[in-house]
Scaffold this motif. Structure first.
Motif, short mmCIF file in Angstrom:
data_model
loop_
_atom_site.label_atom_id
_atom_site.label_comp_id
_atom_site.label_asym_id
_atom_site.label_seq_id
_atom_site.Cartn_x
_atom_site.Cartn_y
_atom_site.Cartn_z
N CYS A 179 -1.37 0.42 -10.47
CA CYS A 179 -1.35 0.34 -9.00
C CYS A 179 0.09 0.39 -8.49
N LEU A 300 -4.74 0.09 -2.22
CA LEU A 300 -3.93 -0.47 -3.31
C LEU A 300 -3.84 -2.00 -3.28
N ALA A 303 -7.03 -3.31 -4.68
CA ALA A 303 -7.12 -3.03 -6.12
C ALA A 303 -6.29 -4.04 -6.92
#
Length: 499
Positions: A179, A300, A303
């Motif tokens: 990420c 992101l 995540a």
């Protein structure tokens, strides 16, 4: 004159710093020298059930170090070897992130090792070094570069398979660091096709690693750790319950003291992330590229939060222990990296704020080490008391077989009451749900102890009053067998001094 923390570091200086930082963090474990849960029976038999648990590479490591077919306890040698490997890997990661790293840049990857929940991993004298090596292998997989697209997928995939064969939750570390790689793609203003290529490569690497791992190892796993939670009507509520559980445990880190630096750190990281998204948005060409930047920028952060528990959420055999939260370390790395990305008209040493959370995490390590010592002292006292009763009671000398029944202890440790109050996360990390285990008794010379292989017998039927009744345990006798039953302590840990 440029401050020393901004001066570029050579490879040797960077490696020396990493070695010193990692060694300084493990000193409490070297001083405590505590056998933690599985260590008791593994050290007794010099053998672990690692193959059945899906971690087949741990045994060859100990066989190679001991030149035997077993796994004699070598602590702390494996730990020292593991942190050396980790120092090299973290040095490589710093070079991957920064072309001319300084001392402040070198702080960025330290949350990988300083992660408060990783303290439970470090507690294991046998498995702890393997977990460190697993994470180091993940770092090498992430930083591997090659001009060939095929090799860039296959070699990291093999490394990931090796990492999984040492400790499966390390996959969460790779996903979290990936990420950050996508954040760096946005920071470098890469085009949509280039970012998509990075995304595909980043998914193929763990995909290949999982295939290699499952093909080679899954047939040996019999611990139930390879079964996923069934997709039925209970899946959603169970997932929510697990997320709330980990959220509650992670929130134990947030005290008044930690928030004093945590909030400014988060604000700076959000500022840096906002600047990256803004710059990437401005350079994006066309509606599709701008949509891609916006979508990636929004997804992101979520995540990064999801990889904290990672795949442990999906397993049927839910593991609530702190050691599975290796993904939390990547959130720390992301925050540290984003702080360094903040740009202003004047040069401010924002990186200095990273010192505060690192000092906090170091303090947790040393406090946790003292708590381990307190837990060992209490366990030793109870073990010696039990051994004394077994040796001095005339009736017990005629017993041919003892059975042992433990009871969940729930971290009852009055001597650490103050530490638990001010650093509540340590109680969760400790996970001392036992005082004495049957595997500990041979250390006191008691060898005729067995386990209840089925449900513990009803001690109210046919047993009568206990032969020995102590605060922490009782001993019952029937025929030629004796039953040692550990009691569940319900007393409060807090004992105020009387003036």
């Amino acid at each position: 004159m440029e401050p020393f923390w901004n001066r570029p570091l050579s490879d040797r200086q960077l490696l020396t710093f990493m070695l010193a930082a990692l060694f300084f963090h493990i000193i409490p474990f070297l001083m405590a020298d505590v056998s933690y849960i599985d260590d008791h029976w593994i050290s007794q038999y010099a053998h672990g059930s690692w193959l059945e648990q899906g971690r087949p590479l741990i045994k060859p490591i100990y066989q190679g170090l001991t030149f035997t077919a077993g796994a004699p306890n070598l602590f702390p040698l494996p730990l020292l070897i593991a942190i050396t490997s980790m120092a090299f890997a973290m040095t490589r990661l710093v070079r991957h992130y920064f072309s001319t790293p300084s001392l402040l840049h070198a702080l960025v990857p330290l949350p990988l090792f300083y992660n408060p929940f990783f303290l439970q991993n470090l507690s294991y004298q046998y498995d702890g070094p393997a977990m460190i090596l697993s994470m180091a292998t993940i770092l090498y997989a992430l930083t591997f570069t090659n001009s060939s697209a095929l090799i860039k997928v296959l070699v990291p995939g093999l490394m990931i398979a090796i990492a999984l064969s040492l400790y499966q939750p390390s996959l969460n570390v790779f996903l979290g660091l990936f990420c950050i790689e996508l954040v760096r793609c946005l920071e470098q203003k890469k085009s949509c096709p280039a970012t998509l290529k990075c995304l595909v490569t980043g998914w193929l690497q763990p995909g290949v690693g999982l295939v290699i791992y499952l093909v080679s190892v899954s047939v040996f796993i019999n611990s139930g750790r390879d079964q996923f939670l069934p997709l039925n009507s209970h899946w959603g509520p169970e997932m929510i319950e697990r997320l709330f559980f980990f959220s509650e445990k992670i929130s134990l880190l947030f005290t008044t003291g930690s928030l004093s630096f945590g909030i400014p750190l988060l604000i700076l990281a959000l500022l840096g992330y906002g600047q990256i998204l803004s710059a990437s948005w401005k350079t994006a060409v066309g509606h599709s590229d701008k949509t891609w930047v916006a979508t990636l920028g929004l997804l992101l952060p979520f995540a990064l939060l999801l990889v904290i528990p990672g795949f442990s959420l999906l397993l049927k055999d839910f593991n609530p222990q702190a050691r599975v939260l290796m993904g939390f370390s990547t959130l720390g790395v992301a925050l540290f990296y984003l702080v360094h990305s903040v740009k202003t008209n004047r040069h401010y040493p924002f990186g200095l704020i990273l010192i505060a959370p690192l000092v906090f995490m170091t303090s947790l390590s040393y406090a946790y080490g003292r708590v381990l010592v307190l837990q060992k002292e209490l366990s030793t006292q109870v073990l010696y008391s039990l051994t004394y009763d077994l040796e001095t009671q005339p009736r017990l000398k005629q017993i041919s077989r003892f059975h042992f029944n433990g009871s969940p202890f729930e971290n009852w440790l009055p001597a650490a009451e103050g530490t638990f109050r001010w650093m509540p996360v340590i109680k969760y990390i400790l996970n001392a749900n036992y005082l004495v285990m049957p595997q500990m008794l041979p250390r006191a010379g008691v060898t005729q102890i067995g386990l209840f292989t089925t449900k513990a017998p009803d001690l109210d039927k046919g047993f009568g009053a206990p032969l020995v009744d102590r605060r922490f345990y009782s001993i019952h006798v029937r025929d030629e067998e004796a039953y040692i039953v550990m009691k569940k302590i319900a007393e409060p840990e807090h004992y105020p001094w009387k003036q």
